[in-house]
Motif scaffolding. Structure first.
Motif, PDB file in Angstrom:
ATOM      1  N   ILE A   1       0.813  -1.221  -0.002  1.00 34.17           N
ATOM      2  CA  ILE A   1       0.083  -0.238   0.103  1.00 34.17           C
ATOM      3  C   ILE A   1       0.783   1.291  -0.025  1.00 34.17           C
ATOM      4  O   ILE A   1       1.582   1.516   0.925  1.00 34.17           O
ATOM      5  CB  ILE A   1      -1.059   0.079   1.208  1.00 34.17           C
ATOM      6  CG1 ILE A   1      -1.996  -1.330   1.111  1.00 34.17           C
ATOM      7  CG2 ILE A   1      -1.879   1.275   1.392  1.00 34.17           C
ATOM      8  CD1 ILE A   1      -2.771  -1.218   0.033  1.00 34.17           C
ATOM      9  N   THR A   2       0.724   2.136  -1.046  1.00 33.31           N
ATOM     10  CA  THR A   2       1.617   3.346  -1.295  1.00 33.31           C
ATOM     11  C   THR A   2       1.044   4.580  -0.509  1.00 33.31           C
ATOM     12  O   THR A   2       1.697   5.378   0.027  1.00 33.31           O
ATOM     13  CB  THR A   2       1.783   3.613  -2.441  1.00 33.31           C
ATOM     14  OG1 THR A   2       0.457   3.770  -3.186  1.00 33.31           O
ATOM     15  CG2 THR A   2       2.500   2.681  -3.256  1.00 33.31           C
ATOM     16  N   MET A   3      -0.246   4.638  -0.193  1.00 29.07           N
ATOM     17  CA  MET A   3      -0.983   5.688   0.513  1.00 29.07           C
ATOM     18  C   MET A   3      -2.066   5.049   1.421  1.00 29.07           C
ATOM     19  O   MET A   3      -2.909   4.491   0.874  1.00 29.07           O
ATOM     20  CB  MET A   3      -1.738   6.541  -0.599  1.00 29.07           C
ATOM     21  CG  MET A   3      -2.097   7.860   0.025  1.00 29.07           C
ATOM     22  SD  MET A   3      -2.614   9.165  -1.244  1.00 29.07           S
ATOM     23  CE  MET A   3      -1.171   9.640  -2.141  1.00 29.07           C
ATOM     24  N   ALA A   4      -2.350   5.571   2.427  1.00 25.43           N
ATOM     25  CA  ALA A   4      -3.605   5.238   3.206  1.00 25.43           C
ATOM     26  C   ALA A   4      -4.034   6.836   3.781  1.00 25.43           C
ATOM     27  O   ALA A   4      -3.173   7.530   4.138  1.00 25.43           O
ATOM     28  CB  ALA A   4      -3.032   4.514   4.449  1.00 25.43           C
TER      29      ALA A   4
ATOM     30  N   LEU B   1      -7.162   3.128   1.134  1.00 29.68           N
ATOM     31  CA  LEU B   1      -6.006   2.185   0.763  1.00 29.68           C
ATOM     32  C   LEU B   1      -5.699   2.230  -0.660  1.00 29.68           C
ATOM     33  O   LEU B   1      -6.498   1.780  -1.451  1.00 29.68           O
ATOM     34  CB  LEU B   1      -5.744   0.979   1.455  1.00 29.68           C
ATOM     35  CG  LEU B   1      -5.984   0.838   2.811  1.00 29.68           C
ATOM     36  CD1 LEU B   1      -6.025  -0.741   3.313  1.00 29.68           C
ATOM     37  CD2 LEU B   1      -5.228   1.754   3.798  1.00 29.68           C
TER      38      LEU B   1
ATOM     39  N   ALA C   1      -3.958   4.909   9.496  1.00 27.40           N
ATOM     40  CA  ALA C   1      -3.345   5.144   8.204  1.00 27.40           C
ATOM     41  C   ALA C   1      -1.902   4.959   8.248  1.00 27.40           C
ATOM     42  O   ALA C   1      -1.400   4.287   7.175  1.00 27.40           O
ATOM     43  CB  ALA C   1      -3.827   6.529   7.837  1.00 27.40           C
ATOM     44  N   ASP C   2      -1.109   5.270   9.086  1.00 29.62           N
ATOM     45  CA  ASP C   2       0.203   5.358   9.295  1.00 29.62           C
ATOM     46  C   ASP C   2       0.674   3.939   9.266  1.00 29.62           C
ATOM     47  O   ASP C   2       1.631   3.487   8.606  1.00 29.62           O
ATOM     48  CB  ASP C   2       1.024   5.885  10.608  1.00 29.62           C
ATOM     49  CG  ASP C   2       0.509   7.430  10.539  1.00 29.62           C
ATOM     50  OD1 ASP C   2       0.757   8.142   9.498  1.00 29.62           O
ATOM     51  OD2 ASP C   2       0.667   8.258  11.357  1.00 29.62           O
TER      52      ASP C   2
ATOM     53  N   CYS D   1      -0.828   1.423   8.025  1.00 28.50           N
ATOM     54  CA  CYS D   1      -0.899   0.714   6.623  1.00 28.50           C
ATOM     55  C   CYS D   1      -0.155   1.106   5.570  1.00 28.50           C
ATOM     56  O   CYS D   1       0.294   0.293   4.584  1.00 28.50           O
ATOM     57  CB  CYS D   1      -2.426   1.221   6.207  1.00 28.50           C
ATOM     58  SG  CYS D   1      -3.884   0.353   7.418  1.00 28.50           S
ATOM     59  N   VAL D   2       0.524   2.221   5.547  1.00 31.42           N
ATOM     60  CA  VAL D   2       1.518   2.718   4.501  1.00 31.42           C
ATOM     61  C   VAL D   2       2.708   1.577   4.492  1.00 31.42           C
ATOM     62  O   VAL D   2       3.322   1.667   5.473  1.00 31.42           O
ATOM     63  CB  VAL D   2       1.867   4.197   4.856  1.00 31.42           C
ATOM     64  CG1 VAL D   2       3.074   4.683   3.721  1.00 31.42           C
ATOM     65  CG2 VAL D   2       0.607   5.057   4.613  1.00 31.42           C
ATOM     66  N   GLY D   3       3.081   1.363   3.338  1.00 29.53           N
ATOM     67  CA  GLY D   3       4.080   0.386   3.117  1.00 29.53           C
ATOM     68  C   GLY D   3       3.824  -0.823   3.470  1.00 29.53           C
ATOM     69  O   GLY D   3       4.794  -1.735   3.320  1.00 29.53           O
TER      70      GLY D   3
END
Length: 289
Positions: free
Chosen positions: A44-47, A70, A91-92, A94-96
């Motif tokens: 995931i590149t952005m959340a 996501l 969200a943090d 989930c990113v990456g």
């Protein structure tokens, strides 16, 4: 009643898909790499979360929305939550992260959004995948809400006098049902009353037997109430129509296995701007004739 235009039945290959047994089985097939790339290799590149408060002109009440998004490549998976439900830092976290790990996440909304992102990435809303686009006009938030309500309720294809259980109260949908001479039972976990002062019940399962069809929000995926609705539709043959911002790419997988039709609305949603847009409809209303 004639079938509405702009609807289609998903391809036969998808009608036979074993993931239709239940949402958990669908996740298992994704984790096994049976429906596309190995989710362990996709990150995931952005959340982000999208928060909204609205009160349409001419309506006496308002509401709030919060949606977890996501991004996987060009696809965005979504899951609506009750405002304030997600812990800070979700969200943090989930990113990456890889999709496989998020599919096992202890927070159901995260897992649903990850599943939606994966299926949007591998099976986008295209005619080849059974989707028929339906244009939404530009306009005010209320005008666009009402236009979407027409597209959704067309999929019910019920004659006047029937009763619909509406799970996830949207007053524009209730307004459209009223205009068609359909009765309804409004259900939402928040309770309260409708625009017309009608009580909103909180236990959908307790109302199923007195309703002829079910119109349910995709948010039922995120709060765990979708599977009992699907099981009831399978057992009784009642029409189950889903209107889906949450899980717009997930719910079409259950067409023919309890779900009769889906109005899929991936991010960005109709309420985010006033320009023209598009939603995608799956499933033929002819089955209700």
């Amino acid at each position: 009643m004639s079938a509405p235009t702009g609807t289609a039945t998903a391809p036969a290959a998808r009608e036979e898909a074993p993931e239709r047994d239940c949402p958990d089985a669908l996740v298992a097939r994704v984790l096994a790499g049976e429906l596309g790339p190995d989710p362990r290799t996709l990150r995931i590149t952005m959340a982000f979360t999208t928060r909204q408060a609205v009160r349409h002109d001419g309506r006496r009440g308002g509401y709030r929305n919060e949606v977890l998004g996501l991004r996987l490549g060009s696809a965005v998976g979504s899951c609506a939550v009750e405002p304030g439900e997600l812990p800070d830092g979700t969200a943090d976290d989930c990113v990456g992260a890889d999709v496989a790990g998020l599919l096992r996440h202890p927070l159901r909304p995260v897992a649903v959004a990850a599943l939606d992102a994966y299926l949007m990435h591998t099976t986008p809303h295209t005619p080849e995948n059974g989707a028929v686009p339906h244009a939404l006009p530009a306009g005010s938030s209320l005008e666009r809400s009402r236009a979407r309500a027409v597209a959704v309720t067309d999929l019910l294809a019920l004659p006047p006098g029937r009763t619909v259980l509406v799970v996830g109260v949207v007053n524009s949908l209730l307004e459209q049902l009223r205009s068609r001479g359909l009765r309804y039972v409004a259900c939402d976990l928040k309770g309260g009353t409708t625009e017309w002062g009608e009580p909103v019940v909180t236990d959908a399962l307790a109302e199923l037997d007195r309703c002829d069809a079910v119109l349910a929000s995709g948010m039922t995926l995120g709060n765990g109430t979708f599977e009992p609705l699907r099981a009831h539709a399978l057992r009784t043959g009642k029409r189950l129509v889903m209107f889906a911002q949450t899980g717009s790419a997930v719910l079409p997988r259950f067409l023919g296995a309890g779900v009769s039709a889906v109005c899929a609305e991936p991010y960005p949603f109709f309420w985010l701007d006033g320009g023209p847009g598009v939603i995608h409809r799956y499933g033929s209303a002819e089955a209700a004739q």
